[in-house]
Design a protein around this motif. Structure first.
Motif, PDB file in Angstrom:
ATOM      1  N   ASN A  20      -2.209 -35.573 -48.443  1.00 34.85           N
ATOM      2  CA  ASN A  20      -0.978 -36.312 -48.116  1.00 34.85           C
ATOM      3  C   ASN A  20      -0.277 -35.709 -46.902  1.00 34.85           C
ATOM      4  O   ASN A  20       0.877 -35.277 -46.982  1.00 34.85           O
ATOM      5  CB  ASN A  20      -0.042 -36.304 -49.326  1.00 34.85           C
ATOM      6  CG  ASN A  20      -0.624 -37.040 -50.516  1.00 34.85           C
ATOM      7  OD1 ASN A  20      -0.679 -38.270 -50.530  1.00 34.85           O
ATOM      8  ND2 ASN A  20      -1.085 -36.293 -51.518  1.00 34.85           N
ATOM      9  N   GLY A  22       0.067 -37.236 -43.740  1.00 35.56           N
ATOM     10  CA  GLY A  22       0.409 -38.165 -42.676  1.00 35.56           C
ATOM     11  C   GLY A  22      -0.791 -38.550 -41.839  1.00 35.56           C
ATOM     12  O   GLY A  22      -1.938 -38.460 -42.281  1.00 35.56           O
ATOM     13  N   VAL A  23      -0.521 -38.963 -40.613  1.00 33.61           N
ATOM     14  CA  VAL A  23      -1.591 -39.465 -39.751  1.00 33.61           C
ATOM     15  C   VAL A  23      -2.293 -38.316 -39.035  1.00 33.61           C
ATOM     16  O   VAL A  23      -1.718 -37.242 -38.833  1.00 33.61           O
ATOM     17  CB  VAL A  23      -1.039 -40.461 -38.707  1.00 33.61           C
ATOM     18  CG1 VAL A  23      -0.371 -41.638 -39.393  1.00 33.61           C
ATOM     19  CG2 VAL A  23      -0.051 -39.768 -37.758  1.00 33.61           C
ATOM     20  N   GLU A  24      -3.529 -38.544 -38.662  1.00 30.81           N
ATOM     21  CA  GLU A  24      -4.243 -37.569 -37.855  1.00 30.81           C
ATOM     22  C   GLU A  24      -3.748 -37.632 -36.417  1.00 30.81           C
ATOM     23  O   GLU A  24      -3.326 -38.679 -35.928  1.00 30.81           O
ATOM     24  CB  GLU A  24      -5.746 -37.834 -37.909  1.00 30.81           C
ATOM     25  CG  GLU A  24      -6.349 -37.599 -39.281  1.00 30.81           C
ATOM     26  CD  GLU A  24      -7.863 -37.720 -39.263  1.00 30.81           C
ATOM     27  OE1 GLU A  24      -8.427 -37.914 -38.156  1.00 30.81           O
ATOM     28  OE2 GLU A  24      -8.473 -37.616 -40.335  1.00 30.81           O
ATOM     29  N   ASP A  25      -3.778 -36.480 -35.757  1.00 33.88           N
ATOM     30  CA  ASP A  25      -3.294 -36.382 -34.386  1.00 33.88           C
ATOM     31  C   ASP A  25      -4.284 -35.535 -33.599  1.00 33.88           C
ATOM     32  O   ASP A  25      -4.600 -34.404 -33.989  1.00 33.88           O
ATOM     33  CB  ASP A  25      -1.906 -35.743 -34.357  1.00 33.88           C
ATOM     34  CG  ASP A  25      -1.234 -35.821 -32.999  1.00 33.88           C
ATOM     35  OD1 ASP A  25      -1.921 -35.584 -31.985  1.00 33.88           O
ATOM     36  OD2 ASP A  25      -0.028 -36.119 -32.941  1.00 33.88           O
TER      37      ASP A  25
END
Length: 331
Positions: A20, A22-25
């Motif tokens: 959990n 968030g988004v991959e960066d």
């Protein structure tokens, strides 16, 4: 299911936290993972940005400002970066005094000036739901990409440790269990232990060790059982020779009184350095030159075994099953 006190165990991190995030960066080189106490982000063509966050709570009042700096700054330093920027969140209970705030900020400011760090933001307030002073510090620093240090070992690498194993536990005992310590320590010995809190940092250790190491780790909660995390991330085993361990004599007396071994005791400020065999002696000499006691404790191996060699006999190196620090002090 109730969670146990102290840091979340790795199995809970894997099950609940890591899924959990968030988004991959693409800018994140190393994000949250076991055994990594800092994140590594792309900064520019030549540098990474190192970011770490740590809380400060349950510590003696006179140490609050010092640890507000060093808990997070240490995690940045072991990745090879000088702590440069800090964001500090200070939460106090109702009735906290202006004097406490002044003392904490002065101590924090002193450490920032000594290491060349700037506080660039934060939040401060008093709230009825807060029962004791709490600080959360996010520390950041830059490291050249070819000088990044991550806690990963290769077979044959040496384990070099600074001479502060179990110091955190013993210092806390001097503050929080002073009546018990008076049974076997003198007033002068207890006062000496209290003053040793200033050694519960690896910032100077890591900055001095940087040219000689492959990677570093601060042996905080769980102490030297952090070697398991290094081995997990590296696909190696390790051997530790008990006879090579140095313990401050006062620390040894405290551990003996509570019937504890030194391997899994909270040891914030103890640097675990991973170094090539040819650099081990130079690393130890450099640390000694900077007034930091250090010694070679063992080595990493190609075999998967994780062994403690004591009195000529081998046994599995202890696992982290709960830090006595948490049980004893309730923090």
């Amino acid at each position: 299911m109730k969670l146990p006190p102290g840091k979340l165990r790795n199995d809970v991190l894997r099950e609940v936290v890591f899924p959990n995030l968030g988004v991959e960066d693409a800018k994140v080189v190393y994000g949250p993972r076991e055994g990594f106490d800092s994140a590594v982000l792309e900064y520019d063509d030549e540098h990474y940005l190192i970011v770490a966050t740590d809380p400060t709570l349950g510590v003696p009042a006179e140490t609050f400002g010092f640890f507000t700096y060093h808990f997070a700054a240490s995690d940045v330093a072991v990745f090879g970066a000088r702590p440069r920027w800090l964001v500090v969140d200070l939460l106090f209970p109702l009735g906290a005094s202006k004097r406490f705030l002044e003392d904490a900020m002065k101590a924090l400011n002193d450490e920032c000036k000594f290491y060349g760090s700037s506080i660039i933001g934060g939040h401060t307030g008093l709230y009825p739901s807060v029962s004791e002073p709490i600080a959360t510090t996010t520390a950041m620093g830059l490291v050249r990409k070819d000088e990044l240090k991550i806690p990963v070992a290769r077979p044959g690498d040496k384990i070099v440790v600074t001479g502060k194993v179990a110091l955190e536990f013993a210092v806390s005992a001097a503050y929080f269990r002073e009546k018990e310590l008076k049974k076997f320590l003198s007033f002068q010995e207890i006062e000496r232990l209290k003053k040793l809190y200033r050694f519960e940092t690896v910032v100077p250790d890591a900055l001095a060790a940087k040219p000689f190491v492959r990677g570093m780790h601060d042996a905080t909660e769980g102490g030297l059982t952090a070697l398991h995390e290094i081995a997990d991330n590296s696909g190696v085993g390790f051997r530790v020779c008990a006879e090579k361990l140095y313990l401050d004599p006062l620390v040894g007396k405290v551990l003996d009184f509570y019937g504890l071994e030194p391997w899994s005791v909270s040891s914030t400020g103890t640097l675990i350095a991973i170094t090539h065999p040819e650099k081990s002696s130079s690393l130890i000499a450099e640390l000694h030159k900077n007034g930091i006691m250090a010694f070679e404790l063992g080595d990493f191996t190609e075999e998967d075994d994780r062994l403690l060699i004591e009195n000529g006999e081998e046994r599995p190196f202890p696992e982290f099953e709960g830090d006595p620090y948490v049980r004893l002090y309730g923090v």
